[in-house]
Write a protein that holds these residues in place. Structure first.
Motif, PDB file in Angstrom:
ATOM      1  N   PHE A  29       0.656  -1.167   0.132  1.00 24.13           N
ATOM      2  CA  PHE A  29      -0.073   0.143   0.037  1.00 24.13           C
ATOM      3  C   PHE A  29       0.909   1.265  -0.145  1.00 24.13           C
ATOM      4  O   PHE A  29       0.611   2.328  -0.843  1.00 24.13           O
ATOM      5  CB  PHE A  29      -0.992   0.039   1.232  1.00 24.13           C
ATOM      6  CG  PHE A  29      -1.611   1.252   1.442  1.00 24.13           C
ATOM      7  CD1 PHE A  29      -1.346   2.187   2.258  1.00 24.13           C
ATOM      8  CD2 PHE A  29      -3.085   1.305   0.266  1.00 24.13           C
ATOM      9  CE1 PHE A  29      -2.268   3.285   2.288  1.00 24.13           C
ATOM     10  CE2 PHE A  29      -3.803   2.453   0.611  1.00 24.13           C
ATOM     11  CZ  PHE A  29      -3.390   3.488   1.631  1.00 24.13           C
ATOM     12  N   SER A  30       1.609   1.375   0.944  1.00 25.47           N
ATOM     13  CA  SER A  30       2.717   2.433   1.124  1.00 25.47           C
ATOM     14  C   SER A  30       3.120   2.938  -0.471  1.00 25.47           C
ATOM     15  O   SER A  30       3.810   4.228  -0.406  1.00 25.47           O
ATOM     16  CB  SER A  30       3.659   2.549   2.223  1.00 25.47           C
ATOM     17  OG  SER A  30       4.475   1.693   2.150  1.00 25.47           O
ATOM     18  N   ARG A  31       3.517   2.017  -1.071  1.00 22.66           N
ATOM     19  CA  ARG A  31       4.313   2.152  -2.254  1.00 22.66           C
ATOM     20  C   ARG A  31       3.590   2.194  -3.605  1.00 22.66           C
ATOM     21  O   ARG A  31       4.057   2.040  -4.871  1.00 22.66           O
ATOM     22  CB  ARG A  31       5.392   1.084  -2.295  1.00 22.66           C
ATOM     23  CG  ARG A  31       6.485   1.280  -1.059  1.00 22.66           C
ATOM     24  CD  ARG A  31       7.697   0.175  -1.595  1.00 22.66           C
ATOM     25  NE  ARG A  31       7.195  -1.259  -1.085  1.00 22.66           N
ATOM     26  CZ  ARG A  31       7.438  -2.346  -1.711  1.00 22.66           C
ATOM     27  NH1 ARG A  31       7.773  -2.238  -2.886  1.00 22.66           N
ATOM     28  NH2 ARG A  31       6.991  -3.500  -1.285  1.00 22.66           N
ATOM     29  N   ALA A  53       2.159   7.458  -4.002  1.00 24.63           N
ATOM     30  CA  ALA A  53       3.016   6.557  -3.087  1.00 24.63           C
ATOM     31  C   ALA A  53       3.837   7.406  -2.282  1.00 24.63           C
ATOM     32  O   ALA A  53       4.213   8.647  -2.644  1.00 24.63           O
ATOM     33  CB  ALA A  53       3.776   5.686  -3.897  1.00 24.63           C
ATOM     34  N   GLY A  55       5.159   8.183   1.986  1.00 28.29           N
ATOM     35  CA  GLY A  55       4.595   8.726   3.534  1.00 28.29           C
ATOM     36  C   GLY A  55       4.744   9.784   4.012  1.00 28.29           C
ATOM     37  O   GLY A  55       3.695  10.581   3.836  1.00 28.29           O
ATOM     38  N   THR A  58       3.808  13.497   0.265  1.00 27.62           N
ATOM     39  CA  THR A  58       3.089  12.811  -1.055  1.00 27.62           C
ATOM     40  C   THR A  58       2.513  13.935  -1.722  1.00 27.62           C
ATOM     41  O   THR A  58       2.488  14.921  -1.356  1.00 27.62           O
ATOM     42  CB  THR A  58       1.810  12.006  -0.436  1.00 27.62           C
ATOM     43  OG1 THR A  58       0.845  12.998   0.519  1.00 27.62           O
ATOM     44  CG2 THR A  58       2.170  10.926   0.262  1.00 27.62           C
ATOM     45  N   ARG A  74      -3.745   9.721   3.258  1.00 29.17           N
ATOM     46  CA  ARG A  74      -3.516   8.409   3.372  1.00 29.17           C
ATOM     47  C   ARG A  74      -2.911   7.916   4.578  1.00 29.17           C
ATOM     48  O   ARG A  74      -2.255   8.936   5.319  1.00 29.17           O
ATOM     49  CB  ARG A  74      -2.623   7.819   2.444  1.00 29.17           C
ATOM     50  CG  ARG A  74      -1.217   8.157   2.140  1.00 29.17           C
ATOM     51  CD  ARG A  74      -0.564   7.925   0.890  1.00 29.17           C
ATOM     52  NE  ARG A  74      -0.512   6.492   0.731  1.00 29.17           N
ATOM     53  CZ  ARG A  74      -0.508   5.765  -0.560  1.00 29.17           C
ATOM     54  NH1 ARG A  74      -0.493   6.421  -1.602  1.00 29.17           N
ATOM     55  NH2 ARG A  74      -0.536   4.363  -0.490  1.00 29.17           N
ATOM     56  N   ASN A  76      -0.545   5.036   6.005  1.00 26.58           N
ATOM     57  CA  ASN A  76       0.084   3.962   5.697  1.00 26.58           C
ATOM     58  C   ASN A  76      -0.010   2.648   6.818  1.00 26.58           C
ATOM     59  O   ASN A  76       0.090   1.495   6.400  1.00 26.58           O
ATOM     60  CB  ASN A  76       1.426   4.046   5.100  1.00 26.58           C
ATOM     61  CG  ASN A  76       1.563   4.986   3.710  1.00 26.58           C
ATOM     62  OD1 ASN A  76       0.635   4.802   3.069  1.00 26.58           O
ATOM     63  ND2 ASN A  76       2.307   5.552   3.542  1.00 26.58           N
ATOM     64  N   ASN A  79      -3.051   1.271   6.350  1.00 29.36           N
ATOM     65  CA  ASN A  79      -3.467   0.917   4.931  1.00 29.36           C
ATOM     66  C   ASN A  79      -4.719   1.468   4.368  1.00 29.36           C
ATOM     67  O   ASN A  79      -5.702   0.765   3.702  1.00 29.36           O
ATOM     68  CB  ASN A  79      -3.429  -0.669   4.709  1.00 29.36           C
ATOM     69  CG  ASN A  79      -2.256  -1.499   4.438  1.00 29.36           C
ATOM     70  OD1 ASN A  79      -1.044  -0.730   4.717  1.00 29.36           O
ATOM     71  ND2 ASN A  79      -2.234  -2.512   3.956  1.00 29.36           N
TER      72      ASN A  79
END
Length: 129
Positions: A29-31, A53, A55, A58, A74, A76, A79
């Motif tokens: 997810f984070s990528r 993508a 942390g 963004t 988001r 991370n 998720n």
């Protein structure tokens, strides 16, 4: 198996706020870039925006008609991706879909149907005057 599950839709009055959530699983997810789309009755699917993508830093991009009112974020660690919608208008009424570039085609922007490969089931947002 990729899964995207939206929640948070509902009916609100014009001018009010709503937050949609999307829980993701089955990919890193984070990528991966994440996006929100919507489809109003009788209209084509359109991209609301996307979040890159990453942390701490963004990149987001938005549909002109929602700039300044909608924000994508988001988390991370959980998720999850969110669509914060403020000052809602009747024309925001639509089914909203969470989408993922789960294959990693483009880390920065994925606000296009051709750049995402997985979709949630959609959640209805209805804004009344």
């Amino acid at each position: 198996q990729v899964q995207l599950v939206e929640s948070g839709g509902g009916s609100v009055q014009a001018g009010e706020s709503l937050m949609l959530s999307c829980a993701a699983s089955g990919f890193p997810f984070s990528r991966r870039c994440m996006a929100w789309f919507r489809q109003a009755p009788g209209k084509d699917l359109e991209a609301v925006g996307s979040i890159s993508a990453g942390g701490i830093t963004t990149t987001t991009r938005y549909l002109d008609s929602v700039k300044g009112r909608f924000t994508i974020s988001r988390n991370n660690a959980r998720n999850m991706v969110f669509l914060h919608m403020n000052t809602l208008k009747t024309e925001d009424t639509a089914v909203y879909y969470c989408a993922a570039d789960d294959r990693g085609f483009n880390d920065k922007y994925c606000d296009s149907v051709g750049l995402v490969s997985s979709w949630g089931q959609g959640t209805q947002v209805t804004v009344s005057s």
